[in-house]
Design an enzyme around this catalytic site. Structure first.
Site, PDB file in Angstrom:
ATOM      1  N   PRO A 129      24.988   2.114 -53.388  1.00 30.40           N
ATOM      2  CA  PRO A 129      24.767   0.943 -54.242  1.00 30.40           C
ATOM      3  C   PRO A 129      23.675   0.018 -53.703  1.00 30.40           C
ATOM      4  O   PRO A 129      22.886  -0.536 -54.483  1.00 30.40           O
ATOM      5  CB  PRO A 129      26.134   0.250 -54.267  1.00 30.40           C
ATOM      6  CG  PRO A 129      27.112   1.343 -53.979  1.00 30.40           C
ATOM      7  CD  PRO A 129      26.415   2.243 -53.003  1.00 30.40           C
ATOM      8  N   TYR A 130      23.625  -0.139 -52.383  1.00 30.80           N
ATOM      9  CA  TYR A 130      22.596  -0.989 -51.786  1.00 30.80           C
ATOM     10  C   TYR A 130      21.217  -0.364 -51.984  1.00 30.80           C
ATOM     11  O   TYR A 130      20.253  -1.049 -52.361  1.00 30.80           O
ATOM     12  CB  TYR A 130      22.880  -1.190 -50.303  1.00 30.80           C
ATOM     13  CG  TYR A 130      21.842  -2.013 -49.582  1.00 30.80           C
ATOM     14  CD1 TYR A 130      21.819  -3.405 -49.706  1.00 30.80           C
ATOM     15  CD2 TYR A 130      20.884  -1.418 -48.764  1.00 30.80           C
ATOM     16  CE1 TYR A 130      20.868  -4.162 -49.041  1.00 30.80           C
ATOM     17  CE2 TYR A 130      19.929  -2.174 -48.100  1.00 30.80           C
ATOM     18  CZ  TYR A 130      19.922  -3.545 -48.246  1.00 30.80           C
ATOM     19  OH  TYR A 130      18.973  -4.299 -47.586  1.00 30.80           O
ATOM     20  N   ALA A 131      21.113   0.948 -51.732  1.00 26.65           N
ATOM     21  CA  ALA A 131      19.829   1.629 -51.896  1.00 26.65           C
ATOM     22  C   ALA A 131      19.332   1.517 -53.330  1.00 26.65           C
ATOM     23  O   ALA A 131      18.140   1.273 -53.581  1.00 26.65           O
ATOM     24  CB  ALA A 131      19.960   3.091 -51.480  1.00 26.65           C
ATOM     25  N   LYS A 134      18.262  -2.221 -54.039  1.00 27.91           N
ATOM     26  CA  LYS A 134      16.976  -2.573 -53.434  1.00 27.91           C
ATOM     27  C   LYS A 134      15.832  -1.868 -54.139  1.00 27.91           C
ATOM     28  O   LYS A 134      14.752  -2.442 -54.327  1.00 27.91           O
ATOM     29  CB  LYS A 134      16.977  -2.234 -51.947  1.00 27.91           C
ATOM     30  CG  LYS A 134      17.911  -3.078 -51.113  1.00 27.91           C
ATOM     31  CD  LYS A 134      17.590  -4.565 -51.178  1.00 27.91           C
ATOM     32  CE  LYS A 134      16.425  -4.968 -50.326  1.00 27.91           C
ATOM     33  NZ  LYS A 134      16.222  -6.451 -50.321  1.00 27.91           N
TER      34      LYS A 134
END
Length: 217
Positions: A129-131, A134
């Site tokens: 989810p972070y990748a 971003k």
């Protein structure tokens, strides 16, 4: 310059604030938690309590107005995919649109080494989810008319900084001290000709100023 740092209590931001203050800049550091105000004030920056996750574009614009540059160094901290998307993607994008609306053109995004649509993080990973967030935020920034620079430090460490980094298209990710990430941010803010560059970097052997010179247009 008047510089606003979003995510002012992060470990990189707390190292960045005194560098900017000592260089003569006026620094506003935005924090979500009121208990972080004293830590930020100790760096010489002016703390402002605001939860950008809950702010619409107009409220963010009011916060950014009058500044010369923005540093996005905030993050949800992982662990909650919904909040990761809300902060690292949605709030970040609102801040870019708000910056454009109020005429703050310089925008420095602290991303990570390897960020982008081809990040390669598998969907089952807790980092996915972070990748994805971003990647979306960075791509939105590239499509704006802002004078953006995207920084991609590799794995962050708490080792003492050396002032030396490694950059280049053939570099693979390793690690870099947070102190040197702060130095790179400060150096990029002094170099408007690095606008519209994505700079991935590790700890290395090249002085920061020399390494950044290749990105000046």
């Amino acid at each position: 310059m008047r510089i606003v740092i979003i995510g002012g209590h992060g470990r990189v931001a707390l190292l960045l604030c005194p560098l900017l203050v000592d260089a003569g800049h006026e620094v506003t550091a935005v924090v979500r938690n009121p208990s972080h105000v004293d830590d930020v004030a100790a760096t010489g920056a002016t703390p402002v309590v605001a939860d950008l996750e809950a702010f619409d574009r107009e409220r963010i614009g009011a916060l950014l107005a009058g500044h010369d540059a923005i540093v996005w160094s905030a993050g949800a901290g992982g662990g909650d995919p919904e909040r990761t998307r809300a902060v690292d993607r949605d709030a970040a994008i609102r801040s870019m649109d708000a910056a454009a609306a109020v005429g703050v053109e310089r925008y420095v995004m602290v991303s990570y080494f390897g960020a982008g649509p081809e990040h390669g993080v598998p969907p089952g990973s807790s980092f996915h989810p972070y990748a994805e967030a971003k990647a979306a935020a960075d791509e939105h920034l590239r499509r704006t008319g802002l004078d953006w620079t995207i920084l991609g430090p590799s794995t962050l460490t708490s080792e003492p900084g050396t002032g030396l980094i490694e950059v280049g298209d053939d570099v693979t990710g390793s690690s870099v001290p947070r102190a040197d990430v702060a130095r790179v941010i400060a150096a990029v803010l002094e170099r408007p000709r690095t606008a519209r560059s994505t700079i991935a970097f590790n700890a290395g052997t090249t002085p920061i100023d020399e390494a950044l010179a290749r990105y000046e247009r």
